[in-house]
Write a protein that holds these residues in place. Structure first.
Motif, PDB file in Angstrom:
ATOM      1  N   PRO A  85       0.658  -1.268   0.056  1.00 27.38           N
ATOM      2  CA  PRO A  85      -0.100   0.005   0.067  1.00 27.38           C
ATOM      3  C   PRO A  85       0.765   1.208   0.045  1.00 27.38           C
ATOM      4  O   PRO A  85       0.622   2.283  -0.536  1.00 27.38           O
ATOM      5  CB  PRO A  85      -0.787  -0.050   1.239  1.00 27.38           C
ATOM      6  CG  PRO A  85      -0.831  -1.587   1.487  1.00 27.38           C
ATOM      7  CD  PRO A  85       0.471  -2.099   0.899  1.00 27.38           C
ATOM      8  N   LEU A 105      -3.017  -8.549  -6.355  1.00 26.22           N
ATOM      9  CA  LEU A 105      -2.816  -8.176  -5.260  1.00 26.22           C
ATOM     10  C   LEU A 105      -1.807  -9.251  -4.639  1.00 26.22           C
ATOM     11  O   LEU A 105      -0.956  -8.728  -3.886  1.00 26.22           O
ATOM     12  CB  LEU A 105      -4.338  -8.597  -4.269  1.00 26.22           C
ATOM     13  CG  LEU A 105      -4.109  -8.146  -2.751  1.00 26.22           C
ATOM     14  CD1 LEU A 105      -4.197  -6.576  -3.090  1.00 26.22           C
ATOM     15  CD2 LEU A 105      -5.513  -8.535  -2.512  1.00 26.22           C
TER      16      LEU A 105
ATOM     17  N   LEU C 186      -6.352   0.976   1.606  1.00 32.29           N
ATOM     18  CA  LEU C 186      -5.438   0.282   0.961  1.00 32.29           C
ATOM     19  C   LEU C 186      -5.030  -0.985   2.043  1.00 32.29           C
ATOM     20  O   LEU C 186      -4.831  -2.171   1.284  1.00 32.29           O
ATOM     21  CB  LEU C 186      -4.220   1.095   0.778  1.00 32.29           C
ATOM     22  CG  LEU C 186      -4.637   2.310  -0.502  1.00 32.29           C
ATOM     23  CD1 LEU C 186      -3.120   2.790  -0.801  1.00 32.29           C
ATOM     24  CD2 LEU C 186      -5.050   1.768  -1.595  1.00 32.29           C
ATOM     25  N   ASP C 187      -4.730  -0.564   3.339  1.00 31.48           N
ATOM     26  CA  ASP C 187      -4.219  -1.910   4.126  1.00 31.48           C
ATOM     27  C   ASP C 187      -5.324  -2.558   4.166  1.00 31.48           C
ATOM     28  O   ASP C 187      -5.599  -4.047   4.176  1.00 31.48           O
ATOM     29  CB  ASP C 187      -4.069  -1.173   5.601  1.00 31.48           C
ATOM     30  CG  ASP C 187      -2.993  -0.546   5.581  1.00 31.48           C
ATOM     31  OD1 ASP C 187      -1.963  -0.695   4.856  1.00 31.48           O
ATOM     32  OD2 ASP C 187      -2.636   0.403   6.559  1.00 31.48           O
ATOM     33  N   ILE C 189      -7.326  -3.763   1.642  1.00 29.11           N
ATOM     34  CA  ILE C 189      -7.578  -4.323   0.630  1.00 29.11           C
ATOM     35  C   ILE C 189      -6.669  -5.648   0.678  1.00 29.11           C
ATOM     36  O   ILE C 189      -6.881  -6.724   0.535  1.00 29.11           O
ATOM     37  CB  ILE C 189      -7.011  -3.559  -0.616  1.00 29.11           C
ATOM     38  CG1 ILE C 189      -8.315  -2.549  -0.948  1.00 29.11           C
ATOM     39  CG2 ILE C 189      -6.781  -4.392  -1.811  1.00 29.11           C
ATOM     40  CD1 ILE C 189      -8.032  -1.527  -1.964  1.00 29.11           C
ATOM     41  N   VAL C 190      -5.400  -5.338   1.399  1.00 29.83           N
ATOM     42  CA  VAL C 190      -4.381  -6.420   1.614  1.00 29.83           C
ATOM     43  C   VAL C 190      -5.015  -7.409   2.649  1.00 29.83           C
ATOM     44  O   VAL C 190      -4.986  -8.729   2.251  1.00 29.83           O
ATOM     45  CB  VAL C 190      -3.138  -5.851   2.107  1.00 29.83           C
ATOM     46  CG1 VAL C 190      -2.211  -6.911   2.373  1.00 29.83           C
ATOM     47  CG2 VAL C 190      -2.585  -4.891   0.845  1.00 29.83           C
TER      48      VAL C 190
END
Lengths: 124, 136, 280
Positions: A85, A105, C186-187, C189-190
């Motif tokens: 990110p 991803l 974003l975190d 999403i991971v």
């Protein structure tokens, strides 16, 4: 001198895992090695795992774009996987969006995507 | 009490290996000062751009890192100094797409976006000093 | 200081009880801590104070005062946590001055009275400043923590479906908040291995150039990580401002409502919602 980045064969694909920090010259060497390997093994897909990479600056961004474009010329698809990110945010702030690079991803998703894209191509 | 000594480090920049070392050094500073991951990544990336410019266009130089306080917030100052040809038109060089080498021409402008304060001092023929400040 | 010591050692319990009664009689005091706490805190502190004074050191930064300051710190924190006003905490220390003055005046009668009064004043004032600085320091910690919590609470990321995340943004997206929002998404999403992220801006009152830029940055970063990103909840007024401001949202997929963004997400995942046929 940094060691060259190893290129592994994974079924029909090639897998490259980039480690934490890469010298510019090592990155350029990868470009050479990878194009040679694609051509030699007639690979249809390349996965580049950058989940360990803490910095993608404009140089590294260009290397990744170039690899994707070169692979395309050699009729192989490239997927860059695992961008952190913080790296993604920084790239955007740097003004780079890597339009020619396909991303996923993680490695698993990258494999799925490659298989899917190649399957579509094969059928069409 | 509260009497932190100001601390300064320097690093010679001569090759792409030194650009790597510069990134690692800044990472250590950011970790020591408990910067967030994104702030650390910004600092490492900006340094990577400017240190590479220094090696590629000015034939090398020196990076200095020192601690700073900005309105009470801790941080550090990065200075990259070279004795190269200098930048003839600083304003022009800050524009997107400007490049004198093979890069994407994002180096300077990109780095400026990645730090709190950015300053370029350059005279044709007398080298360039680029200063980047980071604070929490 | 020696002189004070002599006087104190003569009548430790006298000064102590005087001090406690002064604290009790203080008008500003709402005394939301129990009486016996006041007595035990005062007694413990006074013992340490007498010992520090006995060392003959007048500078409270001297190690001889360490124990006294540690105790004082605890008292300040204890009182702060129980919601006592700053004045009430300051009184704890400052009323000690009055108690000491009285002893000096009653028993002292020395030539150096003025000098003695002065040294007591200086010492107790320093302790008073110390206790206030601790009090304020703790307050600031609390405020800072609350601000952080507020930022986190106001931007939760929710999982709508396996691989589909939604971020309902409520309120104005200023720079510092946008930063937290973006990093959080974003975190997530991971963490959730999300394929699609929806940023819903139904609750955002206005979109200006800066907000639009933050949104665009988040969308681009999410795409670089390999996720798709939709912006939903774009109200007509916001659509108008976006066009009037000449903002470029070219890189974004926008949807009118969260529902249509969710439908689109299911489509992308090859899923659909069907009505159950009960007649069968």
């Amino acid at each position: 001198m940094q060691n060259n980045i190893p290129i592994l064969k994974l079924g029909d694909f090639l897998l490259v895992t980039i480690q934490m920090d890469v010298h510019d010259r090592t990155a350029l060497q990868l470009q050479d090695d990878l194009t040679n390997e694609i051509s030699k093994r007639r690979s249809k897909g390349v996965l580049i795992d950058i989940s360990n990479l803490e910095v993608v600056d404009s140089f590294m961004g260009r290397v990744l774009s170039d690899i994707a474009s070169m692979a395309k010329v050699l009729d192989a698809e490239t997927v860059v996987v695992g961008m952190r990110p913080a790296v993604a945010m920084t790239l955007v702030e740097l003004g780079l969006s890597l339009p020619s690079v396909v991303t996923a991803l993680n490695l698993e998703r990258g494999m799925e995507l490659l298989t899917q894209r190649l399957g579509r191509k094969g059928n069409g | 009490m509260g009497n932190e000594e100001s601390f300064r480090e320097s690093l010679r920049l001569r090759s792409d290996k030194d650009v790597s070392k510069a990134r690692v050094l800044i990472s250590q500073w950011a970790v020591r000062q408990e910067f967030s991951v994104i702030e650390r990544t910004r600092a490492m990336t900006a340094v990577s751009e400017i240190a590479r410019n220094c090696v590629v266009y000015a034939g090398g130089g020196t990076m200095y890192v020192s601690s700073l306080y900005h309105e009470g917030a801790p941080g550090f100052r990065i200075q990259i100094v070279d004795q190269g040809p200098g930048i003839p038109d600083v304003d022009q060089s800050m524009k997107r797409g400007y490049s004198t080498g093979g890069g994407l021409g994002l180096g300077m402008e990109g780095a400026r976006n990645l730090c709190r304060a950015f300053r370029v001092e350059s005279n044709a023929g007398a080298g360039t000093t680029i200063t980047m400040d980071y604070w929490k | 200081m020696k002189k004070i010591m002599e006087l104190l050692s003569g009548d430790v319990s006298g000064v102590l009880s005087k001090w406690i009664s002064l604290q009790r009689n203080d008008e500003s005091s709402s005394l939301s801590i129990p009486e016996d706490e006041v007595v035990s805190q005062s007694t413990d502190f006074f013992k340490l104070f007498v010992r520090a004074v006995a060392s003959g050191k007048t500078d409270i930064n001297d190690p001889a005062w360490d124990e006294t300051l540690t105790m004082l710190r605890e008292v300040a924190i204890y009182r702060g946590q129980r919601g006592l006003k700053p004045a009430e905490t300051a009184t704890f220390v400052l009323s000690l001055k009055e108690a000491l003055f009285e002893v000096l005046l009653e028993k002292g009668r020395s030539k150096n009275l003025l000098e003695d009064l002065w040294s007591v004043t200086v010492c107790v004032d320093k302790l008073g400043l110390f206790v206030m600085s601790i009090f304020i320091e703790k307050r600031e910690d609390v405020i800072e923590r609350q601000q952080e919590e507020l930022l986190e609470v106001s931007t939760p990321v929710v999982e709508l479906w396996d691989g589909v995340l939604a971020l309902p943004v409520i309120g104005t997206l200023d720079s510092s908040r946008a930063q937290v929002v973006m990093e959080g998404l974003l975190d997530a999403i991971v963490q959730f291995e999300a394929k699609i992220a929806i940023i819903d801006i139904t609750g955002v009152p206005a979109v200006d150039t800066q907000t639009a830029q933050h949104l665009l940055k988040t969308v681009t970063a999410a795409e670089l990580m390999g996720a798709e990103c939709y912006i939903s909840g774009v109200r007509p007024q916001i659509a108008q401002t976006i066009v009037q401001l000449g903002l470029d949202l070219g890189g974004m997929q926008t949807k009118g409502s969260l529902m249509s963004a969710f439908q689109q997400s299911l489509n992308r995942l090859g899923l659909s919602i069907q009505k159950i046929d009960n007649k069968g």
